[in-house]
Design an enzyme around this catalytic site. Structure first.
Site, mmCIF file in Angstrom:
data_model
loop_
_atom_site.group_PDB
_atom_site.id
_atom_site.type_symbol
_atom_site.label_atom_id
_atom_site.label_comp_id
_atom_site.label_asym_id
_atom_site.label_seq_id
_atom_site.Cartn_x
_atom_site.Cartn_y
_atom_site.Cartn_z
ATOM 1 N N ASP A 67 5.715 15.756 -16.111
ATOM 2 C CA ASP A 67 6.088 14.970 -17.291
ATOM 3 C C ASP A 67 5.767 15.704 -18.581
ATOM 4 O OD1 ASP A 67 3.318 14.808 -17.088
ATOM 5 O OD2 ASP A 67 3.309 12.725 -16.459
ATOM 6 N N ASN A 136 -4.414 2.565 -14.123
ATOM 7 C CA ASN A 136 -3.510 1.458 -13.794
ATOM 8 C C ASN A 136 -2.600 1.786 -12.606
ATOM 9 O OD1 ASN A 136 -1.739 3.300 -14.846
ATOM 10 N ND2 ASN A 136 -1.036 2.033 -16.552
ATOM 11 N N HIS A 138 -0.668 4.520 -12.344
ATOM 12 C CA HIS A 138 0.536 5.330 -12.615
ATOM 13 C C HIS A 138 0.412 6.708 -11.970
ATOM 14 C CE1 HIS A 138 -0.984 7.125 -16.719
ATOM 15 N NE2 HIS A 138 -1.412 7.842 -15.712
ATOM 16 N N GLU A 143 4.753 3.976 -14.899
ATOM 17 C CA GLU A 143 3.783 2.945 -15.224
ATOM 18 C C GLU A 143 4.065 1.673 -14.415
ATOM 19 O OE1 GLU A 143 1.309 3.862 -16.935
ATOM 20 O OE2 GLU A 143 1.746 4.431 -18.995
HETATM 21 P P1 PGA Z 1 -6.781 12.074 -15.805
HETATM 22 O O1 PGA Z 1 -5.313 11.490 -15.818
HETATM 23 O O2 PGA Z 1 -6.778 13.172 -14.806
HETATM 24 O O3 PGA Z 1 -6.988 12.585 -17.189
HETATM 25 O O4 PGA Z 1 -7.673 10.940 -15.429
HETATM 26 C C1 PGA Z 1 -4.712 11.135 -14.626
HETATM 27 C C2 PGA Z 1 -3.395 10.460 -14.894
HETATM 28 O O5 PGA Z 1 -3.290 9.722 -15.883
HETATM 29 O O6 PGA Z 1 -2.466 10.659 -14.102
#
Ligand code: PGA
Length: 240
Positions: A67, A136, A138, A143
């Protein structure tokens, strides 16, 4: 899904990197699916070290990132293109023209998403896709919602994700509110999926992923339909 529980973040980062080392050793022209965020940084450090030691050769590797924020310039230090250059690509012998990240400056985001999906279809499938997980649930920027998208698309970030990502910005109002992301179908086309989960703030979502049924309210649960998913977590995430 197979789960590997590590003592700590360092062990998780080493185990994760070993999957990539094996993949590239077995198939030097592998297509890697890469992720940003705090979690994969330790894994990337190991890949850099092992590349310098001659243990891994990236010269024939292709990569696709999950992304990119939208809109954002590639040289903006908050862009995911910048993150990948800083945390991996600038330090290994990969051909940068074979490292793909959605174009955060594309005039027509829908056309850019279609182009990215097509590129993946041409050069893929991804041999091994690295994933983090949002608090959450995702994956990429897919999302939680009542419906999910199959293919690469433009999406809005949820409040929870904006809050989580604010730690990388001076101010929460600076966090972009939109992103271009691979879809659930795009991710599930990868031959192998490697998810890293670290820290006690991920405990709840990891329990949901392991115990709950498939649901669009936790997009990571869709990984349960994939035949080859490995989750590497540390004790903090597993035990809470
Ligand atoms: P993080 O992000 O590794 O910074 O916890 C993970 C994500 O949001 O996919």
């Amino acid at each position: 899904m197979r789960i590997i529980i590590c003592e700590n973040y360092e062990e998780l980062s080493e185990k994760g990197a070993q999957f990539f080392e094996s993949q590239i050793t077995l198939k030097p022209d592998s297509v890697l699916g890469l992720a940003t965020g705090g979690t994969p940084v330790g894994l990337y450090k190991n890949l850099i070290k092992w590349n310098k030691e001659g243990r891994i050769d990236f010269s024939n590797v292709t990569s696709f990132n999950l992304d990119e924020y939208y809109p954002i310039a590639p040289d903006n230090d908050q862009s995911y293109r910048y993150f990948m250059n800083e945390n991996l690509f600038d330090h290994i012998n990969i051909d940068k023209t074979k490292t793909y990240v959605p174009d955060g400056l594309a005039k027509d985001p829908d056309a850019e998403c279609a182009r990215y999906e097509e590129l993946l279809a041409q050069k893929g499938p991804v041999d091994i896709q690295l994933l983090g997980i949002g608090r959450n649930g995702h994956i990429g920027f897919n999302e939680p919602d009542t419906t999910l998208n199959a293919v690469t698309h433009i999406t809005s970030l949820t409040e929870s994700t904006i809050e989580a990502n604010a730690r990388f910005f001076d101010n929460i109002t600076d966090v972009p509110t939109k992103a271009l992301t691979m879809g659930m179908g795009t991710i599930l086309k990868s031959k192998k999926i490697l998810m890293l989960v670290s820290g006690k703030e991920k405990h709840e979502v990891l329990c949901e992923l392991l115990n709950d049924d498939i649901s669009t309210s936790n997009p990571a649960t869709l990984l349960k339909v994939h035949p080859d998913v490995v989750i590497i977590c540390d004790k903090a995430a597993y035990e809470g």
